[in-house]
Design a protein around this motif. Sequence first.
Motif, PDB file in Angstrom:
ATOM      1  N   MET A 217       0.847  -1.199   0.000  1.00  0.00           N
ATOM      2  CA  MET A 217       0.000   0.000   0.000  1.00  0.00           C
ATOM      3  C   MET A 217       0.881   1.247   0.000  1.00  0.00           C
ATOM      4  O   MET A 217       1.977   1.230   0.558  1.00  0.00           O
ATOM      5  N   PRO A 218       0.398   2.318  -0.571  1.00  0.00           N
ATOM      6  CA  PRO A 218       1.180   3.547  -0.521  1.00  0.00           C
ATOM      7  C   PRO A 218       1.341   4.062   0.914  1.00  0.00           C
ATOM      8  O   PRO A 218       0.423   3.944   1.733  1.00  0.00           O
ATOM      9  N   VAL A 219       2.506   4.608   1.190  1.00  0.00           N
ATOM     10  CA  VAL A 219       2.789   5.227   2.481  1.00  0.00           C
ATOM     11  C   VAL A 219       3.122   6.685   2.208  1.00  0.00           C
ATOM     12  O   VAL A 219       3.893   6.979   1.302  1.00  0.00           O
ATOM     13  N   ALA A 220       2.524   7.580   2.987  1.00  0.00           N
ATOM     14  CA  ALA A 220       2.720   9.002   2.696  1.00  0.00           C
ATOM     15  C   ALA A 220       3.043   9.802   3.951  1.00  0.00           C
ATOM     16  O   ALA A 220       2.755   9.376   5.074  1.00  0.00           O
ATOM     17  N   LEU A 221       3.665  10.940   3.722  1.00  0.00           N
ATOM     18  CA  LEU A 221       3.970  11.900   4.775  1.00  0.00           C
ATOM     19  C   LEU A 221       3.301  13.211   4.402  1.00  0.00           C
ATOM     20  O   LEU A 221       3.390  13.646   3.255  1.00  0.00           O
ATOM     21  N   ALA A 222       2.616  13.832   5.358  1.00  0.00           N
ATOM     22  CA  ALA A 222       1.898  15.063   5.034  1.00  0.00           C
ATOM     23  C   ALA A 222       1.971  16.065   6.170  1.00  0.00           C
ATOM     24  O   ALA A 222       2.210  15.717   7.328  1.00  0.00           O
ATOM     25  N   GLY A 223       1.773  17.326   5.829  1.00  0.00           N
ATOM     26  CA  GLY A 223       1.691  18.403   6.808  1.00  0.00           C
ATOM     27  C   GLY A 223       0.411  19.190   6.576  1.00  0.00           C
ATOM     28  O   GLY A 223      -0.268  18.987   5.574  1.00  0.00           O
ATOM     29  N   ARG A 224       0.088  20.097   7.484  1.00  0.00           N
ATOM     30  CA  ARG A 224      -1.197  20.774   7.392  1.00  0.00           C
ATOM     31  C   ARG A 224      -1.139  22.041   6.549  1.00  0.00           C
ATOM     32  O   ARG A 224      -0.156  22.774   6.575  1.00  0.00           O
ATOM     33  N   ASP A 225      -2.199  22.278   5.825  1.00  0.00           N
ATOM     34  CA  ASP A 225      -2.440  23.553   5.165  1.00  0.00           C
ATOM     35  C   ASP A 225      -3.899  23.916   5.426  1.00  0.00           C
ATOM     36  O   ASP A 225      -4.800  23.349   4.841  1.00  0.00           O
ATOM     37  N   ARG A 226      -4.105  24.838   6.359  1.00  0.00           N
ATOM     38  CA  ARG A 226      -5.461  25.218   6.786  1.00  0.00           C
ATOM     39  C   ARG A 226      -6.267  23.989   7.208  1.00  0.00           C
ATOM     40  O   ARG A 226      -5.903  23.340   8.166  1.00  0.00           O
ATOM     41  N   LEU A 227      -7.324  23.673   6.461  1.00  0.00           N
ATOM     42  CA  LEU A 227      -8.157  22.541   6.858  1.00  0.00           C
ATOM     43  C   LEU A 227      -7.903  21.322   5.985  1.00  0.00           C
ATOM     44  O   LEU A 227      -8.769  20.452   5.830  1.00  0.00           O
ATOM     45  N   THR A 228      -6.712  21.263   5.405  1.00  0.00           N
ATOM     46  CA  THR A 228      -6.362  20.091   4.606  1.00  0.00           C
ATOM     47  C   THR A 228      -4.977  19.592   4.997  1.00  0.00           C
ATOM     48  O   THR A 228      -4.215  20.284   5.665  1.00  0.00           O
ATOM     49  N   MET A 229      -4.672  18.396   4.559  1.00  0.00           N
ATOM     50  CA  MET A 229      -3.330  17.859   4.709  1.00  0.00           C
ATOM     51  C   MET A 229      -2.682  17.808   3.326  1.00  0.00           C
ATOM     52  O   MET A 229      -3.288  17.340   2.359  1.00  0.00           O
ATOM     53  N   VAL A 230      -1.450  18.289   3.239  1.00  0.00           N
ATOM     54  CA  VAL A 230      -0.732  18.317   1.970  1.00  0.00           C
ATOM     55  C   VAL A 230       0.303  17.202   1.954  1.00  0.00           C
ATOM     56  O   VAL A 230       1.103  17.089   2.891  1.00  0.00           O
ATOM     57  N   TYR A 231       0.304  16.431   0.896  1.00  0.00           N
ATOM     58  CA  TYR A 231       1.271  15.347   0.773  1.00  0.00           C
ATOM     59  C   TYR A 231       2.679  15.885   0.492  1.00  0.00           C
ATOM     60  O   TYR A 231       2.883  16.630  -0.461  1.00  0.00           O
ATOM     61  N   LEU A 232       3.612  15.527   1.338  1.00  0.00           N
ATOM     62  CA  LEU A 232       4.994  15.979   1.160  1.00  0.00           C
ATOM     63  C   LEU A 232       5.843  14.894   0.497  1.00  0.00           C
ATOM     64  O   LEU A 232       6.820  15.176  -0.176  1.00  0.00           O
ATOM     65  N   GLU A 233       5.481  13.655   0.750  1.00  0.00           N
ATOM     66  CA  GLU A 233       6.218  12.546   0.142  1.00  0.00           C
ATOM     67  C   GLU A 233       5.279  11.366   0.089  1.00  0.00           C
ATOM     68  O   GLU A 233       4.369  11.239   0.903  1.00  0.00           O
ATOM     69  N   ARG A 234       5.511  10.541  -0.886  1.00  0.00           N
ATOM     70  CA  ARG A 234       4.615   9.410  -1.043  1.00  0.00           C
ATOM     71  C   ARG A 234       5.394   8.276  -1.697  1.00  0.00           C
ATOM     72  O   ARG A 234       6.059   8.463  -2.707  1.00  0.00           O
ATOM     73  N   CYS A 235       5.367   7.126  -1.069  1.00  0.00           N
ATOM     74  CA  CYS A 235       6.050   5.960  -1.628  1.00  0.00           C
ATOM     75  C   CYS A 235       5.006   4.919  -1.995  1.00  0.00           C
ATOM     76  O   CYS A 235       4.128   4.600  -1.189  1.00  0.00           O
TER      77      CYS A 235
END
Lengths: 265, 265
Positions: free
Chosen positions: A114-132
């Motif tokens: 399954m994909p594994v992702a890293l994200a941080g917040r932008d207002r009321l959303t999460m932004v994907y910073l990296e995705r494997c």
Amino acid sequence: MAVRPRKEPSKVGDTDRDFVVALGRGLEVLRAFRKEGEALGNGDFAARTGLSKSTISRLTYTLHRLGYLSFNPETARYSLAPPVLSLGYSCLAGMPTLQLAKPYMQELANYSGMPVALAGRDRLTMVYLERCRGPNPVTLAIEVGAHIKLATTAIGRAYLAGISEDRRSEILQEIQEHEGQSWPAIERGIYDAFESYAKHGYCLSIGEWKTDVNSVAVPFIPSDGSPVLAFNCGGAASHLSRDWIETDIGARLKDLVRNISAISP
Amino acid sequence: MAVRPRKEPSKVGDTDRDFVVALGRGLEVLRAFRKEGEALGNGDFAARTGLSKSTISRLTYTLHRLGYLSFNPETARYSLAPPVLSLGYSCLAGMPTLQLAKPYMQELANYSGMPVALAGRDRLTMVYLERCRGPNPVTLAIEVGAHIKLATTAIGRAYLAGISEDRRSEILQEIQEHEGQSWPAIERGIYDAFESYAKHGYCLSIGEWKTDVNSVAVPFIPSDGSPVLAFNCGGAASHLSRDWIETDIGARLKDLVRNISAISP
DNA sequence: AATATATTTCCGCATAGCGGAATAAGTTGT
DNA sequence: ACAACTTATTCCGCTATGCGGAAATATATT
């Protein structure tokens, strides 16, 4: 280092003397593109930002001159231009955690399929910073830079679980205002996730973001005070069952975060 | 559509009444990160932008409040935060050409074994918008969002060859001012590339960006007036010889652009 | 032609934002 | 412990700056 913490915003009357309004407005214009990938005219900006036509005209003129917006004279519409992308790249380059995390993420992606992702917040959303992605090619493709809802995804809830009490209630307040009548259901999902986090150390979203998509997530809290991030692992419910998460994948994702915490600030 | 072209900037005295200075300054602060991926303090911003300390303090405060900068209280340094990345993503999502071009780029990358990239201009650099790698894993890894010099790379020169006479001389002027004494050598490389473009339809950089790296590039000029882009194909000179470019790869890159022009605005 | 729509320009006014100097908080040196 | 540095923030008066309403301009539409 010589740090001098900022006091209460030096307000006079009720306006913050230190906040540069024109800058905020200009950035709001750039953000207006978020909804779709389409080109926008000055009227669209005015409608989306609520700013007056003349103000918009000056802001887009400025952004165009600086190269952040390209202008198509045929249609009189603006689009985001390469310099904007360049900023985003610097953002990634400035994140040491990201480089460290990559191999661990890939390992879990390979193991789970399954994909594994890293994200941080932008207002009321999460932004994907990296995705494997795992070796399995048929996975939902969320790209780096894309954003998903904070309230209904495992990764968003994990983020909320990882931040301070104060910050959290501010954000929950905003979500409530934003969601209106669907809030009660959302609130419930969030508190279930918090409970799961307290008990097991991870948050879940079982078919709540999209039907037939399950996901686990764990917050990553840098010890140096830089912003909280969150990792997730998610995919089709037929492959990633709740049971598998609870007996295996959840613990592995927690391990991933523990490993990264050990080597990263 | 009701388009009204903008006149000469409505200057009064010598200042442009329509240009929002505060916005430009704030964006300049965000750009200050471009050089390295490091965190910056207010002093660094002041030094890099030439703005006064108090102005910087207010701008960083504003950007922090808006979420574009994260602040590390331990070190009193700022870093770029996720919202910036999110903007960059919208930029890519708003480029229809990009999606269309991908398969053609991949095809050439597979054939040649060399990476094929698409880039647009950001000041005196070219920013990578998309990049396809061939099956050969040992290639120079320039990521999307990264930027390389305009003047000494094939893709930068191809861009210059593709824009209007006026625009080109403006930019060349800037490069000259920026480069100082190394300008004559650079100018020569650029004019050689233009000659090659006039004769063969592509620009070359043979070991000029980095020794042992060769590259071909062709401009892409959208018919709808949106910004000129450029494609390149480049790699280790030992694999991608000048001869191979001239007898095969150059023509294939030209075909790629022709194909995309046929299906894209 | 005439009307409708979209964007820019004009311009006076209020104020937002600017920069210099003073202040405050840490950090380092002795 | 105290003093000398460093770095960042606050204060504050002034003025340039950015604002918005209304008029003007250009194109599309009927």
